[in-house]
Design an enzyme around this catalytic site. Structure first.
Site, PDB file in Angstrom:
ATOM      1  N   ILE A   1       0.299   9.718   8.252  1.00  0.00           N
ATOM      2  CA  ILE A   1      -0.453   8.918   9.230  1.00  0.00           C
ATOM      3  C   ILE A   1      -0.283   7.423   8.930  1.00  0.00           C
ATOM      4  O   ILE A   1       0.163   7.043   7.841  1.00  0.00           O
ATOM      5  CB  ILE A   1      -1.960   9.296   9.242  1.00  0.00           C
TER       6      ILE A   1
ATOM      7  N   HIS B   1       0.911   8.126   3.707  1.00  0.00           N
ATOM      8  CA  HIS B   1       1.565   7.454   4.832  1.00  0.00           C
ATOM      9  C   HIS B   1       3.083   7.634   4.848  1.00  0.00           C
ATOM     10  O   HIS B   1       3.759   7.082   5.694  1.00  0.00           O
ATOM     11  CB  HIS B   1       1.212   5.957   4.788  1.00  0.00           C
TER      12      HIS B   1
ATOM     13  N   ASP C   1       0.863  -1.188   0.000  1.00  0.00           N
ATOM     14  CA  ASP C   1       0.000   0.000   0.000  1.00  0.00           C
ATOM     15  C   ASP C   1       0.901   1.241   0.000  1.00  0.00           C
ATOM     16  O   ASP C   1       1.335   1.717   1.050  1.00  0.00           O
ATOM     17  CB  ASP C   1      -0.917  -0.006   1.221  1.00  0.00           C
TER      18      ASP C   1
ATOM     19  N   GLY D   1      -4.743   2.611   7.887  1.00  0.00           N
ATOM     20  CA  GLY D   1      -5.806   2.055   8.730  1.00  0.00           C
ATOM     21  C   GLY D   1      -5.642   0.547   8.888  1.00  0.00           C
ATOM     22  O   GLY D   1      -5.832  -0.004   9.981  1.00  0.00           O
TER      23      GLY D   1
HETATM   24  C1  LIG Z   1     -11.928   1.354  -0.890  1.00  0.00           C
HETATM   25  C2  LIG Z   1     -11.105   1.204   0.273  1.00  0.00           C
HETATM   26  C3  LIG Z   1     -10.250   2.237   0.766  1.00  0.00           C
HETATM   27  C4  LIG Z   1      -8.822   1.906   0.632  1.00  0.00           C
HETATM   28  C5  LIG Z   1      -8.003   2.894   1.309  1.00  0.00           C
HETATM   29  C6  LIG Z   1      -6.664   3.002   0.739  1.00  0.00           C
HETATM   30  C7  LIG Z   1      -5.959   4.210   1.276  1.00  0.00           C
HETATM   31  C8  LIG Z   1      -5.760   4.114   2.721  1.00  0.00           C
HETATM   32  C9  LIG Z   1      -5.985   5.165   3.513  1.00  0.00           C
HETATM   33  C10 LIG Z   1      -5.856   5.048   4.953  1.00  0.00           C
HETATM   34  O1  LIG Z   1      -5.468   4.082   5.530  1.00  0.00           O
HETATM   35  S1  LIG Z   1      -6.370   6.448   5.811  1.00  0.00           S
HETATM   36  C11 LIG Z   1      -6.045   6.024   7.508  1.00  0.00           C
HETATM   37  C12 LIG Z   1      -7.129   5.255   8.155  1.00  0.00           C
HETATM   38  N1  LIG Z   1      -8.361   5.993   8.266  1.00  0.00           N
HETATM   39  C13 LIG Z   1      -8.514   7.036   9.072  1.00  0.00           C
HETATM   40  O2  LIG Z   1      -7.603   7.481   9.751  1.00  0.00           O
HETATM   41  C14 LIG Z   1      -9.891   7.654   9.172  1.00  0.00           C
HETATM   42  C15 LIG Z   1     -10.270   7.914  10.590  1.00  0.00           C
HETATM   43  N2  LIG Z   1     -11.635   8.420  10.689  1.00  0.00           N
HETATM   44  C16 LIG Z   1     -11.943   9.713  10.595  1.00  0.00           C
HETATM   45  O3  LIG Z   1     -11.072  10.571  10.460  1.00  0.00           O
HETATM   46  C17 LIG Z   1     -13.405  10.088  10.668  1.00  0.00           C
HETATM   47  O4  LIG Z   1     -14.110   9.063  11.286  1.00  0.00           O
HETATM   48  C18 LIG Z   1     -14.027  10.349   9.253  1.00  0.00           C
HETATM   49  C19 LIG Z   1     -13.864   9.144   8.337  1.00  0.00           C
HETATM   50  C20 LIG Z   1     -13.333  11.602   8.622  1.00  0.00           C
HETATM   51  C21 LIG Z   1     -15.515  10.640   9.432  1.00  0.00           C
HETATM   52  O5  LIG Z   1     -15.677  11.602  10.419  1.00  0.00           O
HETATM   53  P1  LIG Z   1     -16.794  12.734  10.261  1.00  0.00           P
HETATM   54  O6  LIG Z   1     -16.832  13.471  11.547  1.00  0.00           O
HETATM   55  O7  LIG Z   1     -16.556  13.528   9.023  1.00  0.00           O
HETATM   56  O8  LIG Z   1     -18.074  11.867  10.014  1.00  0.00           O
HETATM   57  P2  LIG Z   1     -19.490  11.943  10.738  1.00  0.00           P
HETATM   58  O9  LIG Z   1     -20.025  13.319  10.623  1.00  0.00           O
HETATM   59  O10 LIG Z   1     -19.362  11.355  12.111  1.00  0.00           O
HETATM   60  O11 LIG Z   1     -20.364  10.937   9.882  1.00  0.00           O
HETATM   61  C22 LIG Z   1     -20.814  11.273   8.575  1.00  0.00           C
HETATM   62  C23 LIG Z   1     -21.453  10.042   7.990  1.00  0.00           C
HETATM   63  O12 LIG Z   1     -20.434   9.116   7.626  1.00  0.00           O
HETATM   64  C24 LIG Z   1     -20.560   7.892   8.369  1.00  0.00           C
HETATM   65  N3  LIG Z   1     -19.214   7.541   8.835  1.00  0.00           N
HETATM   66  C25 LIG Z   1     -18.522   8.227   9.754  1.00  0.00           C
HETATM   67  N4  LIG Z   1     -17.317   7.656   9.932  1.00  0.00           N
HETATM   68  C26 LIG Z   1     -17.273   6.592   9.109  1.00  0.00           C
HETATM   69  C27 LIG Z   1     -16.294   5.610   8.864  1.00  0.00           C
HETATM   70  N5  LIG Z   1     -15.131   5.605   9.512  1.00  0.00           N
HETATM   71  N6  LIG Z   1     -16.579   4.646   7.980  1.00  0.00           N
HETATM   72  C28 LIG Z   1     -17.762   4.617   7.339  1.00  0.00           C
HETATM   73  N7  LIG Z   1     -18.740   5.544   7.529  1.00  0.00           N
HETATM   74  C29 LIG Z   1     -18.489   6.506   8.401  1.00  0.00           C
HETATM   75  C30 LIG Z   1     -21.456   8.195   9.528  1.00  0.00           C
HETATM   76  O13 LIG Z   1     -22.179   7.062   9.932  1.00  0.00           O
HETATM   77  C31 LIG Z   1     -22.327   9.294   9.001  1.00  0.00           C
HETATM   78  O14 LIG Z   1     -23.406   8.722   8.269  1.00  0.00           O
HETATM   79  P3  LIG Z   1     -24.915   8.950   8.795  1.00  0.00           P
HETATM   80  O15 LIG Z   1     -24.942   8.347  10.155  1.00  0.00           O
HETATM   81  O16 LIG Z   1     -25.106  10.428   8.785  1.00  0.00           O
HETATM   82  O17 LIG Z   1     -25.764   8.229   7.799  1.00  0.00           O
END
Ligand SMILES: CCCCCCC/C=C/C(=O)SCCNC(=O)CCNC(=O)[C@H](O)C(C)(C)COP(=O)(O)OP(=O)(O)OC[C@H]1O[C@@H](n2cnc3c(N)ncnc32)[C@H](O)[C@@H]1OP(=O)(O)O
Length: 308
Positions: A227, A212, A207, A230
């Site tokens: 960072i 990162h 990845d 995940g």
């Molecule tokens: C296809 C796959 C992806 C591959 C990825 C490849 C690249 C890799 C990248 C990484 O590894 S990044 C590092 C790991 N991830 C993180 O650090 C993210 C940590 N989380 C956050 O920062 C926050 O939770 C967020 C994702 C920014 C969301 O926070 P926010 O305050 O903006 O959301 P809310 O207002 O609470 O919710 C809005 C809405 O979205 C839903 N939701 C919230 N969080 C998540 C989540 N983590 N996953 C899925 N859905 C999420 C939440 O339920 C809300 O929906 P409703 O309830 O309103 O319907």
């Protein structure tokens, strides 16, 4: 930002991703295990040496269940090509990961991934895309596992221009259980230290997202420095469950769910609290230095270790 001009539910529902392949050897298995902290505190850890070394003459190195999350990384690296959805890849965060394990993984293999769009949700400020990947062993055609990765696409909401919040998914809602962190004292607690170089080591598993590793990209994405992946944090948490609840038996793990709540900076200390309820282990991982929860989810077990 999504402009919504090309969005159509029919196009989304009929969208298919190209098949990808994933080949790995024992070396990849060991590099992955080191990347998620196996033997990081004790180079002769009695539960973990088997993931990095042929301990006691064992024939092959054992594969951790979260290794499966790597199988579909290729498709993520190419970018999510979803009809009618424009997004800034620098703002993509991994939101959630769900894994079902059907067979133990061989220590080396050639695999075929079939991926589909399992969900797309317009949250206004963000779009959420769910990519489901079924992974088969090449040759035997055996289905090894299914992974469902959720991408949280900041700034890409509003693409559907619909009066009702657009939400589409191909799987039953109850397939993924609710994450309910109990209020009671945890059954086990495990503390682990990530290294400042943790993400640089983990990325060698495939990845290579610069979020990162590259300070400038991290700044554009809104972070003070690169960072942790995940999936690396998830690997630490599931290792904690295997060590503390499964008594080191990784084959006890059946399903895994993890929701990424907040970013982790490499070098931070992870404290994973676990609650065993029936055959489900709820867990929550916190960063000790900031006292913030960064990951929550559950691990379903095939059997409960007899010592418990
Ligand atoms: C296809 C796959 C992806 C591959 C990825 C490849 C690249 C890799 C990248 C990484 O590894 S990044 C590092 C790991 N991830 C993180 O650090 C993210 C940590 N989380 C956050 O920062 C926050 O939770 C967020 C994702 C920014 C969301 O926070 P926010 O305050 O903006 O959301 P809310 O207002 O609470 O919710 C809005 C809405 O979205 C839903 N939701 C919230 N969080 C998540 C989540 N983590 N996953 C899925 N859905 C999420 C939440 O339920 C809300 O929906 P409703 O309830 O309103 O319907």
């Amino acid at each position: 930002m999504a402009d919504g001009s090309g969005f159509s539910h029919q196009l989304v529902a009929s969208h298919r991703f190209p098949e990808t392949t994933f080949d790995y050897t024992e070396r990849d298995v060991a590099v992955y295990a080191l990347g998620i902290g196996a033997c990081g505190r004790d180079a002769v850890d009695e539960d973990e040496l088997k993931y990095v070394y042929h301990e006691n003459g064992q024939k092959s190195i054992q594969v951790l269940p979260t290794f499966s999350a790597l199988f579909s990384v290729g498709i993520m690296m190419k970018g999510l090509d979803i009809p009618g959805l424009d997004y800034d890849p620098r703002l993509l965060l991994h939101g959630q990961q769900y894994i079902e394990l059907y067979q133990p993984f061989p220590s080396s293999a050639s695999l075929v991934n079939k991926s589909s769009l399992a969900g797309l949700h317009d949250k206004g400020k963000a779009a959420i895309a769910e990519i489901e990947t079924k992974t088969y062993e090449k040759g035997s055609g055996k289905l090894l596992c299914m992974g469902r990765s959720t991408a949280f696409l900041r700034g890409a909401g509003g693409f559907s221009k619909s009066s009702q919040p657009y939400s589409y998914s191909t799987y039953p809602k109850d397939q993924i259980g609710a994450i309910e962190i109990p209020k009671s004292l945890p059954s086990a607690v495990f503390q682990d230290l990530t290294q400042p170089s943790q993400a640089l080591l983990y990325r060698l598993s495939g990845d290579y997202n610069p979020l990162h590793s590259d300070p400038n990209i991290a700044t554009v994405a809104g972070f003070s420095r690169p960072i942790l992946h995940g999936l690396c944090t998830l690997g630490f948490a599931v290792r904690a469950v295997i060590k503390s609840i499964c008594r080191g038996d990784a084959n006890a793990v059946k399903n895994i769910l993890g929701r990424f709540l907040l970013h982790v900076y490499p070098g931070e200390t992870l404290i994973t609290e676990m609650w065993l309820q029936g055959s489900r282990v709820f867990y929550q991982t916190k960063v000790k230095e900031r006292n913030r929860a960064v990951l929550a989810g559950y691990v379903d077990l095939r059997h409960i270790p007899s010592a418990l």
